[in-house]
Design an enzyme around this catalytic site. Structure first.
Site, PDB file in Angstrom:
ATOM      1  N   LYS A 173     -47.434   4.899 -24.097  1.00  0.00           N
ATOM      2  CA  LYS A 173     -46.666   6.137 -24.268  1.00  0.00           C
ATOM      3  C   LYS A 173     -47.559   7.358 -24.308  1.00  0.00           C
ATOM      4  CE  LYS A 173     -42.346   4.412 -25.777  1.00  0.00           C
ATOM      5  NZ  LYS A 173     -41.170   4.466 -26.584  1.00  0.00           N
ATOM      6  N   LYS A 225     -40.840  -2.791 -17.384  1.00  0.00           N
ATOM      7  CA  LYS A 225     -39.694  -2.985 -18.285  1.00  0.00           C
ATOM      8  C   LYS A 225     -38.598  -1.955 -18.012  1.00  0.00           C
ATOM      9  CE  LYS A 225     -39.639  -1.388 -22.542  1.00  0.00           C
ATOM     10  NZ  LYS A 225     -39.262  -1.131 -23.941  1.00  0.00           N
ATOM     11  N   LYS A 228     -35.528   3.452 -21.338  1.00  0.00           N
ATOM     12  CA  LYS A 228     -34.787   4.720 -21.387  1.00  0.00           C
ATOM     13  C   LYS A 228     -35.601   5.850 -20.800  1.00  0.00           C
ATOM     14  CE  LYS A 228     -33.073   3.778 -25.998  1.00  0.00           C
ATOM     15  NZ  LYS A 228     -34.279   3.495 -26.769  1.00  0.00           N
TER      16      LYS A 228
END
Ligand code: AQP
Length: 333
Positions: free
Chosen positions: A111, A195, A198
């Site tokens: 991230k 993956k 969102k």
């Protein structure tokens, strides 16, 4: 006593990965455990966000839980920021978490990307708050998707470190991850090695729980595949990430193994299989979207459910925080 705790971040809309990897398992487990389901809104502010959108996402995620089948009367359903104990325990546990343990967390690396020095402390410390979420309720089991396995292992390590430091070996139970079902890691529809998430910038990478029937069908039709027909046995999916993902999704939605799906569709072209998958996904997801819309139309009722859940969660949390303060040596009045 066995108690479940789990949660989802109200960052954008929930998707099929959240549903098959976690939410659907919660619905199935709620009858066998005392269960606490949380909208983890304090985690959602570790990344850029718009306050108005966040407020609306919190209610939307709560509505998704109920629409998918979580009973808010039997279980506790609330939003994290409404119970102050999460932040209090977070600090105490942070004081027992070596930096070396956090440095190993792969999700932070993914991230933060190349902007590591600009990433905020909250994003780095995210797994400590997650440990606090679980330990605050002394949860014994945590149903999550596979991507959360490392964070769960850290929560166990932190619980163990706290217990050992204060010589209270059995104080916090070591929470067990429950990674269940055929689809523990649903992959992006655009790239079978990534993956479903969102935060993926491509809308076509995921199916949102609120997508209408046409959008679901379009996204499945556009899903990346290869030119070969479907294999007849599971071994034939090796090296075919996108095909494996679609077969896994079909299996999970129809409660079948991949072998059973391939027994029916082996040898067929993707065009036919995608049509069947779209019909199945619409049949399973549309009722959830419809119920979410109904629930979101009555905001007062949704807020009443969340408030009542926060009171019930708060009573358990307060007891733990008081015990922990006493164990640690803090003075309370
Ligand atoms: N692709 C997935 N397959 C299976 N399970 C998944 N989960 C998430 N993605 C998949 C599970 O859903 C639960 C809630 O996840 P979260 O909202 O707390 O955050 P996340 O894991 O970081 O989910 P996303 O969608 O990838 O969000 P962003 O992009 O914001 O990071 C967890 O149990 C998770 O395992």
């Amino acid at each position: 006593m066995n108690r479940i705790f789990s949660g989802m971040q109200p960052t954008r809309q929930l998707h099929l990965g959240n549903y098959l990897g976690a939410l659907r398992n919660w619905v199935r487990l709620q009858h066998d455990y005392e269960a606490i389901f949380c909208v983890v809104d304090m985690h959602a502010i570790t990344i850029d966000h718009d306050p108005e959108v966040l407020r609306s996402n919190i209610r939307e995620v709560a509505a998704a839980y109920i629409a998918a089948g979580i009973d808010p009367e039997k279980n506790i359903l609330f939003n994290q920021s409404a119970v102050a104990g999460h932040a209090e325990l977070n600090w105490i546990l942070a004081c027992h978490t070596p930096l070396g343990w956090l440095n190993r967390m792969t999700q932070f690396k993914e991230k933060a990307g190349k902007q590591k020095d600009n990433a905020v402390l909250g994003l780095y410390a995210y797994p400590v708050l997650m440990a606090a979420d679980i330990l605050l309720y002394k949860a014994t089991h945590v149903p999550v998707g596979e991507d959360q396995k490392q964070h769960l292992e850290l929560a166990r390590d932190i619980a163990g470190a706290f217990n050992r430091y204060y010589k209270r070996e059995d104080y916090f139970p070591l929470p067990e991850p429950q990674i269940l079902g055929e689809a523990t890691r649903v992959m992006s529809l655009r790239d079978g090695t990534k993956k479903m998430s969102k935060s993926d910038e491509s809308e076509y990478s995921r199916i949102n729980l609120t997508d209408d029937a046409d959008t679901i069908a379009l996204k499945i039709r556009k899903a990346k595949t290869d030119p070969e027909p479907l294999p007849s046995v599971v071994e034939g999916l090796e090296g075919r990430a996108e095909a494996a993902n679609l077969v896994t999704i079909y299996g999970a939605l129809s409660d079948q193994t991949k072998a059973q799906v391939l027994a029916d569709y082996g040898g067929q072209q993707f065009s036919a299989f995608k049509g069947a998958l779209a019909d199945l996904a619409v049949a399973k997801l549309s009722p959830i979207a419809g119920e979410m819309n109904r629930l979101l139309g009555d905001r007062a009722e949704l807020d009443r459910i969340l408030q009542k859940g926060a009171e019930r969660a708060g009573a358990i949390a307060e007891k733990t925080v008081n015990e922990v303060k006493d164990i640690v040596g803090l003075v309370r009045f």
